[in-house]
Motif scaffolding. Structure first.
Motif, short mmCIF file in Angstrom:
data_model
loop_
_atom_site.label_atom_id
_atom_site.label_comp_id
_atom_site.label_asym_id
_atom_site.label_seq_id
_atom_site.Cartn_x
_atom_site.Cartn_y
_atom_site.Cartn_z
N THR A 5 0.82 -1.21 0.00
CA THR A 5 0.00 0.00 0.00
C THR A 5 0.85 1.25 0.00
O THR A 5 1.98 1.27 0.50
CB THR A 5 -0.94 0.04 1.23
N CYS A 6 0.30 2.31 -0.55
CA CYS A 6 0.96 3.62 -0.58
C CYS A 6 -0.03 4.68 -0.09
O CYS A 6 -1.09 4.87 -0.70
CB CYS A 6 1.44 3.95 -1.98
N GLN A 7 0.30 5.32 1.02
CA GLN A 7 -0.52 6.40 1.57
C GLN A 7 0.01 7.72 1.02
O GLN A 7 1.10 8.16 1.37
CB GLN A 7 -0.47 6.40 3.09
N LEU A 8 -0.76 8.36 0.17
CA LEU A 8 -0.33 9.62 -0.41
C LEU A 8 -0.58 10.78 0.55
O LEU A 8 -1.50 10.73 1.38
CB LEU A 8 -1.05 9.87 -1.73
N TRP A 112 -3.47 2.21 -3.56
CA TRP A 112 -3.06 3.61 -3.43
C TRP A 112 -4.17 4.35 -2.70
O TRP A 112 -5.32 4.37 -3.16
CB TRP A 112 -2.84 4.23 -4.80
N PHE A 113 -3.84 4.98 -1.60
CA PHE A 113 -4.82 5.74 -0.82
C PHE A 113 -4.61 7.23 -1.07
O PHE A 113 -3.56 7.80 -0.75
CB PHE A 113 -4.68 5.44 0.68
N PHE A 160 5.43 13.29 -7.38
CA PHE A 160 6.76 12.73 -7.18
C PHE A 160 6.71 11.50 -6.28
O PHE A 160 7.46 10.53 -6.48
CB PHE A 160 7.69 13.78 -6.58
N GLN A 161 5.81 11.53 -5.28
CA GLN A 161 5.64 10.38 -4.40
C GLN A 161 5.17 9.17 -5.21
O GLN A 161 5.65 8.04 -5.02
CB GLN A 161 4.63 10.71 -3.29
N ILE A 162 4.23 9.39 -6.12
CA ILE A 162 3.72 8.30 -6.98
C ILE A 162 4.83 7.74 -7.86
O ILE A 162 5.03 6.52 -7.96
CB ILE A 162 2.56 8.82 -7.85
N ILE A 163 5.57 8.64 -8.51
CA ILE A 163 6.63 8.20 -9.43
C ILE A 163 7.69 7.41 -8.69
O ILE A 163 8.14 6.34 -9.15
CB ILE A 163 7.23 9.42 -10.15
N ASN A 164 8.13 7.91 -7.53
CA ASN A 164 9.16 7.22 -6.77
C ASN A 164 8.69 5.84 -6.31
O ASN A 164 9.43 4.85 -6.40
CB ASN A 164 9.58 8.06 -5.56
#
Length: 214
Positions: A5-8, A112-113, A160-164
């Motif tokens: 998971t990725c917390q944006l 993705w949150f 940038f968070q998404i790309i990384n």
């Protein structure tokens, strides 16, 4: 299979900016998680000075816009609340519990949150003088300009968070033929918690594996 998971980063925005923000974030994620051959196209936001890339798939654009419409309708009924939009990618596993029954199980492998705090526009007190009205109008425009500049900066951080994340976290992606991944865009419903998370959807994810955050 574990679900990564990725917390944006949470974004503060107003109702009129939701469509721009969600289109930008969702299509950026899809672009970086699509294996099929696409014709990418640059898209300018309507209200923000931001350009992002879409996959150029009309059916995907339609799906995203329909989900955004539903989310906006939810926000209008629940103003000034924090909420989440969750984009999940999954694989399907076919089970054969009986002679005449086929059962398909969703195995979630990435989520993705998108964390949003939708605020009502600031109200200004009325003034009886033309000078007072002029000052109020100038202050409102200045505050809107400053707030949108801050929002644009925050969105760029999210991009940038998404790309990384997309570039660094690849080992968990299943081997799937050349196509867009199975996915699901989950939005709040009337029975959701204060943060807008759909408890039924969360239960489905728990049943499919062991989600953890990176």
């Amino acid at each position: 299979m574990n679900c990564v998971t990725c917390q944006l980063k949470e974004l503060e925005l107003e109702l009129t900016e939701i469509r721009d923000v969600l289109r930008c974030i969702l299509h950026t994620i899809f672009f970086h998680r699509t294996l099929s051959l696409v014709r990418p196209k640059d898209v300018d936001c309507d209200f923000l000075e931001i350009t992002y890339v879409q996959c150029g798939l009309p059916e995907l654009e339609k799906e995203v816009d329909e989900k955004i419409d539903l989310f906006i309708a939810w926000v209008e009924k629940h103003p000034n609340r924090r909420s989440q939009v969750c984009l999940s990618f999954f694989d399907e596993k076919h089970k054969h519990p009986g002679w005449f029954v086929n059962k398909t199980e969703r195995i979630y492998w990435e989520q993705w949150f998108i964390n949003l705090h939708v605020m009502s526009p600031k109200r200004y007190s009325k003034s009886n003088s033309s000078k007072g009205l002029s000052n109020i109008g100038e202050n409102a425009l200045e505050e809107t300009s400053l707030r949108r500049a801050a929002l644009e900066s925050s969105i760029n951080e999210v991009l940038f968070q998404i790309i990384n994340f997309a570039n660094e976290k690849k080992d968990h992606i299943p081997a799937i033929p050349d196509r867009i991944f199975n996915h699901e865009i989950m939005i709040p419903s009337s029975s959701d918690s204060v943060f807008g998370w759909n408890t039924d959807a969360f239960r489905r994810v728990l049943n499919s594996g062991h989600p953890y955050s990176l």
